[in-house]
Design a protein around this motif. Sequence first.
Motif, PDB file in Angstrom:
ATOM      1  N   GLY A  11       0.820  -1.216   0.000  1.00  0.00           N
ATOM      2  CA  GLY A  11       0.000   0.000   0.000  1.00  0.00           C
ATOM      3  C   GLY A  11       0.847   1.256   0.000  1.00  0.00           C
ATOM      4  O   GLY A  11       0.516   2.245  -0.659  1.00  0.00           O
ATOM      5  N   GLN A  12       1.945   1.229   0.747  1.00  0.00           N
ATOM      6  CA  GLN A  12       2.833   2.391   0.758  1.00  0.00           C
ATOM      7  C   GLN A  12       3.415   2.635  -0.633  1.00  0.00           C
ATOM      8  O   GLN A  12       3.537   3.771  -1.081  1.00  0.00           O
ATOM      9  CB  GLN A  12       3.971   2.186   1.769  1.00  0.00           C
ATOM     10  CG  GLN A  12       3.517   2.244   3.216  1.00  0.00           C
ATOM     11  CD  GLN A  12       3.070   3.637   3.629  1.00  0.00           C
ATOM     12  OE1 GLN A  12       3.778   4.609   3.411  1.00  0.00           O
ATOM     13  NE2 GLN A  12       1.888   3.737   4.197  1.00  0.00           N
TER      14      GLN A  12
ATOM     15  N   HIS B 282       2.082   1.680  -3.531  1.00  0.00           N
ATOM     16  CA  HIS B 282       1.010   2.171  -4.423  1.00  0.00           C
ATOM     17  C   HIS B 282       0.843   3.683  -4.277  1.00  0.00           C
ATOM     18  O   HIS B 282       0.762   4.415  -5.263  1.00  0.00           O
ATOM     19  CB  HIS B 282      -0.342   1.538  -4.068  1.00  0.00           C
ATOM     20  CG  HIS B 282      -0.404   0.055  -4.239  1.00  0.00           C
ATOM     21  ND1 HIS B 282      -1.269  -0.726  -3.515  1.00  0.00           N
ATOM     22  CD2 HIS B 282       0.288  -0.785  -5.041  1.00  0.00           C
ATOM     23  CE1 HIS B 282      -1.121  -2.001  -3.874  1.00  0.00           C
ATOM     24  NE2 HIS B 282      -0.177  -2.054  -4.797  1.00  0.00           N
ATOM     25  N   GLY B 283       0.754   4.119  -3.028  1.00  0.00           N
ATOM     26  CA  GLY B 283       0.509   5.545  -2.789  1.00  0.00           C
ATOM     27  C   GLY B 283       1.657   6.403  -3.274  1.00  0.00           C
ATOM     28  O   GLY B 283       1.451   7.471  -3.859  1.00  0.00           O
TER      29      GLY B 283
ATOM     30  N   ALA C  16       1.624   6.666  -7.068  1.00  0.00           N
ATOM     31  CA  ALA C  16       0.590   7.589  -7.561  1.00  0.00           C
ATOM     32  C   ALA C  16       1.049   9.037  -7.374  1.00  0.00           C
ATOM     33  O   ALA C  16       0.800   9.885  -8.241  1.00  0.00           O
ATOM     34  CB  ALA C  16      -0.732   7.344  -6.832  1.00  0.00           C
TER      35      ALA C  16
ATOM     36  N   PHE D 158      -1.204  -1.252 -10.211  1.00  0.00           N
ATOM     37  CA  PHE D 158       0.258  -1.315 -10.133  1.00  0.00           C
ATOM     38  C   PHE D 158       0.694  -2.763  -9.902  1.00  0.00           C
ATOM     39  O   PHE D 158       0.002  -3.538  -9.253  1.00  0.00           O
ATOM     40  CB  PHE D 158       0.765  -0.463  -8.971  1.00  0.00           C
ATOM     41  CG  PHE D 158       0.335   0.986  -9.048  1.00  0.00           C
ATOM     42  CD1 PHE D 158       0.715   1.800 -10.113  1.00  0.00           C
ATOM     43  CD2 PHE D 158      -0.449   1.545  -8.052  1.00  0.00           C
ATOM     44  CE1 PHE D 158       0.307   3.127 -10.176  1.00  0.00           C
ATOM     45  CE2 PHE D 158      -0.851   2.873  -8.101  1.00  0.00           C
ATOM     46  CZ  PHE D 158      -0.479   3.664  -9.165  1.00  0.00           C
TER      47      PHE D 158
ATOM     48  N   GLN E  61      -5.529   4.297   4.276  1.00  0.00           N
ATOM     49  CA  GLN E  61      -4.310   4.480   5.066  1.00  0.00           C
ATOM     50  C   GLN E  61      -4.589   5.494   6.174  1.00  0.00           C
ATOM     51  O   GLN E  61      -4.865   5.143   7.304  1.00  0.00           O
ATOM     52  CB  GLN E  61      -3.128   4.853   4.173  1.00  0.00           C
ATOM     53  CG  GLN E  61      -2.723   3.647   3.284  1.00  0.00           C
ATOM     54  CD  GLN E  61      -1.556   3.899   2.376  1.00  0.00           C
ATOM     55  OE1 GLN E  61      -0.712   4.753   2.610  1.00  0.00           O
ATOM     56  NE2 GLN E  61      -1.477   3.152   1.281  1.00  0.00           N
TER      57      GLN E  61
ATOM     58  N   CYS F 103      -3.314   8.830  -0.263  1.00  0.00           N
ATOM     59  CA  CYS F 103      -2.480   7.797   0.369  1.00  0.00           C
ATOM     60  C   CYS F 103      -2.349   6.518  -0.451  1.00  0.00           C
ATOM     61  O   CYS F 103      -1.275   5.958  -0.555  1.00  0.00           O
ATOM     62  CB  CYS F 103      -3.055   7.402   1.725  1.00  0.00           C
ATOM     63  SG  CYS F 103      -2.982   8.648   3.016  1.00  0.00           S
TER      64      CYS F 103
ATOM     65  N   GLY G  40      -3.018   5.506  -3.641  1.00  0.00           N
ATOM     66  CA  GLY G  40      -2.811   5.339  -5.076  1.00  0.00           C
ATOM     67  C   GLY G  40      -3.993   4.658  -5.752  1.00  0.00           C
ATOM     68  O   GLY G  40      -3.904   4.228  -6.891  1.00  0.00           O
TER      69      GLY G  40
END
Lengths: 784, 157, 266
Positions: A680-681, A683-684, A687, A725, B97, B135, B137
């Motif tokens: 998740g980190q 992905h963010g 983006a 992703f 998140q 957060c 994406g």
Amino acid sequence: MSSSAATATGIGASVLRKEDLRFITGNGRYTDDLNQPGQSYAVFLRSPHARARIIGIDTREALKVPGVFAVLTGADMAADGLGDLPCGWEVKQKDGSDMVRAPHPPLAINVVNYVGEPYGVVIAATRAAARQGAEAVMTDFEEREPVVDLATARDSAAIHDGVPGNLAYDWELGDRAATEAALASAAHVTRLDLTNNRLIPNAMEPRAALGVYDRSGDEYTLYTTSQNPHLERLVLSAFVQIAPEHKLRVIAPDVGGGFGSKIFVYAEETTVVWAARKVGRPVKWTADRSESFLADAHGRDHVTHAELGLDADGNFVALKVETTANLGAYLSTFGSSVPTYLYGTLLAGQYRTPNIHVEVHGVYTNTCPVDAYRGAGRPEATYVVERIVETAARELGQDPAALRRRNMIRPEQFPYETPVALIYDTGNYEASLDRALELVDYAGFPARRAASEAAGRKRGIGFACYIEACGLAPSQLAIQLGAGVGLYESGEIRVNPTGSVTVFTGSHSHGQGHETTFAQVVSDRFGIPFENVEVVHGDTGRVEFGLGTYGSRSLAVGGSALVKAADKLIVKGRRIAAHMLEADVDAVAFEDGQFVVRDSNQSLAFGEVAFAAYVPTNYPTDLEPGFSEKAFYDPQNFTYPAGTHIAEVEVDADTGVVTLVNFVAVDDFGHVINPMIVDGQVHGGVAQGAGQALLEHGIYDDYGQLVTGSYMDYCMPRADDVPDFVVDTTVTPCTHNPLGVKGCGEAGAIGSPAAIMNAVTDAVGSNDVSMPATPEKIWRALAG
Amino acid sequence: MQITLTVNGTQHTLDVPENTLLVEIIREHLGLTGTHVGCDTSQCGACTVHLDGRAVKSCSMLAGQVDGASVTTIEGIGTPEALHPMQAAFRECHALQCGFCTPGMIMRAIDLVAEQPDLDSKAVRAGLEGNLCRCTGYHNIVRAVLHSAGSDQGGAP
Amino acid sequence: MYQFNYHRPATMAEAVALYGEAEDGLYLSGGQTLIPTLKQRLAAPSDLIDLSGIDALKGIKVEDGVVRVGAFTRHAEVARSPEIRKALPVLAALAGHIGDAQVRNMGTLGGSVANSDPAADYPAAVIGLGATLYTQDRDIAADDYFQDLFETALTPGEILTRIDFPIPDRAAYRKFPNPASRYAVVGVLVADFDGTIRVGVTGAGPCAFRATALEEALARSFSPDAVRSVEVPEAGFNSDLHASAEYRANLVRVMAERAVGDILAG
């Protein structure tokens, strides 16, 4: 690692997050959700001009507005003896002198230097009255010519007295003579001019602050959107001098994203806590998004010229970089360090380039201060290195992956000392490259390109093999390099008498999931149920000290502090168990949550030992009761996450629209505690990097007005701007922290802009495209 | 002005100034702070609630416009003990998140699945045009919505 | 937001009377542009007259080769309407891409067309389909309605009640959205009424207009090539940080070409 690694909640397990239940049900508690009896509301007076003298502030009409309690200005603050907002990192110039700091009062006093700079505040019973009061304040400004353009700022009139050429510092790193000599004799030199676009952070929760003063104890409390409440308290005490640390409590409750922008100590929080005492009521401020655009520290904003020399075999022999970095109107909390120590030191990238020299001109302009934004210096360094390497490959007609591979530091060369002051402890860069090539199906790219062309679209592929330095930072080294504080982290573990555990960390979670990851670490260490561990953070009244969360440091530094505290408890527990089991302490081991006497069937559970520590009947007489320990962990080195990101884009030549069609990220973060959270980190971060490459740009006009001051004009990535992703990890454990972890929060934002722009320039067939690659820019590039 | 509206099944009669926004009624008058404000130009979607069953931005609605209406907020769709399937999907897919955009995102996602049951990834992405997240994406949000909609494309959580 | 009086009349007559009595009244339709404007304190009406209670402004009817849409019909209702999707799919598709879903659930046809934002989508349909706009007093031809930036033929107090869209043989709308706001940088609606071509353009100029050169070229030969052969002059086009006038001129041609392509692809 304990043997519970394979359990559903141990290290390496994708445990669902503890914090989610409150967030998905609307039970989060963010600063703006908090209210105090009798509270008042603050609305700030902000400069409409990029540069002006304040001739006079007439508050008479404002004070007549019903509900207005006070109009306070910078002069009032100064009269109360409050100090400037400090910059916490001293940068030594290349001539050995200190950087040139401009005075930075929290509320501007005689001059304003950027649009949105606060110079006063109206405090009223309601937000509407405060706003009406602010509109009624008549301020007489004498406008002056602003300095807005970075490229010409050094030749413009000085913004601050005593800062000629608007130069905060001229800084360099590396061996200039050797680098220039190597370039002169290089078989090929690639030259590249780049800009790194100004970004506006845009955490979805706008900044907010609620200041409270309690007369009975002469104590202040500040609830605020901070990534590092202890640092905020330290600065407000030691520098701004609002109150001594033991009389000031800073609480950062749930915080809705930070990305760097909530590290810094700003005027607004400073003002509300000071004003709470002045008006005798709690004072609350919540930013409108428009204020966030104007007054949250911005990110990036570099102009760079770089030269890369290669020998006849394609080996990099030298890299020379000259960068002008926009610092904005004032030095923000860490603004000086970002384009220097967090940038220049990363220019070796993943390569063995033997000669590197970087020179950075840190420049003041009449724009919002610039400071750390996700990645902070490292995306800028990666952008320089990976854009010029890709360009060199194209100029030499070489495969960009092969040219990189040829120059990568090889696994057997670690620890590897770079020419720009870092010692990389470990890595396997080719492993990430290989995995990324496989995941992107590099061999299939020509066919995909042909298919795109058949459909009337251009397709490009681009790489970024990035390195970052995380886990900030060894305190002695950091202080030597100019940091005003050590960069260790604190942790405390209180085992309650019933065996449940409360963990206190100086890290702060504002989306990263510490309440889960840290609970995994501690429950794994103790062999106790994950559910029995609660993580507390974000409150100087509950957590002893902390440096907070930024620079992908929380797990590597904060997590290591918890391991250290846990290990102290295990040592103590062994003594207790040895006493209770009448064994020699050296014969007692701690395994799977049990204190066991080796070569016997005797053991005590973790909870039994904890209970004994609080009910010490059968207990060593020379040992303190209680079962809690704290630890400060000071890292020995940075950690060095690295990886390969590959982007594929399609370009619509008629409109210039770029579509990011595929993105592969393979990262080496060392050991991973919670893969779900780590993915998740990434992905963010990707983006956000895609936003920088394709969409986002903070633009000031010639008058210093922010043109992109709302979501109408500042283009945030939306769901349909990015693809699914593809992410994976490789692992070389960090060699110097107990968890073997490196940090994952920024990697996505560090690698992706370069990868995407390499893909865009590949598709367009022109290197002359700056970020963000907006449709019109691409259309023009294609039109030639 | 006096208005009557039903929020999460409970009817409220309130006396509020004419220029009060629905989000102010929800957050400040009713103390339901799960609905958030993330911008001032009606773009971020953090304030999304259901008005008579449809997703709307509560920052762009006036008190008078909701007189007599029925509003559902994030607090009205499920509890930690009994989550709405979309709430559960967000948790299972790690679709949040910092949590700030999450309530609005969930409220819009519920509306999206209701209006378009046969979703694919592209349709979800298009359907979330009115909600910003900084957060995640969006990757896991898309998965969560698909998962909740029962689409194969969501895959295992 | 400044203070104002709020009214929700049940009839047209009441609404018009309230407007007449107000010192500085404004009609409120869906509010998706007006309310953000009020929040930014860019407007300070004494009275807001909410049109949502007036049943006469609502409803969708298809008759006599015309789609009649009440002014207080929300974008989402137009997008979902089975009648419109059947009779005039281009209008449903256009409405389905205005703003975002939450905005479409509130915003109305009349509010959008009365406001005449240069980057709004509906004006392309009003112009491109040659609609007739009805108010409480009169009807206005599309070609006479849009006059300049946020300026229409409406007089103070006049309320759009209904818009009648003639049904073409075939039509398509293509929009190039602003990446940030998602408003139309350029939107082009191409309609073929038995060989008579209308091309409505929004986003490019101060208000929506007919691209007559494109209409003529397409009347001669209804093909993407015909569009490509036309020079779209950029004079008078909008220019901002997202798109220069020159780029907008290119987009008019590209969007028109693609709309024609969509039509030919059926």
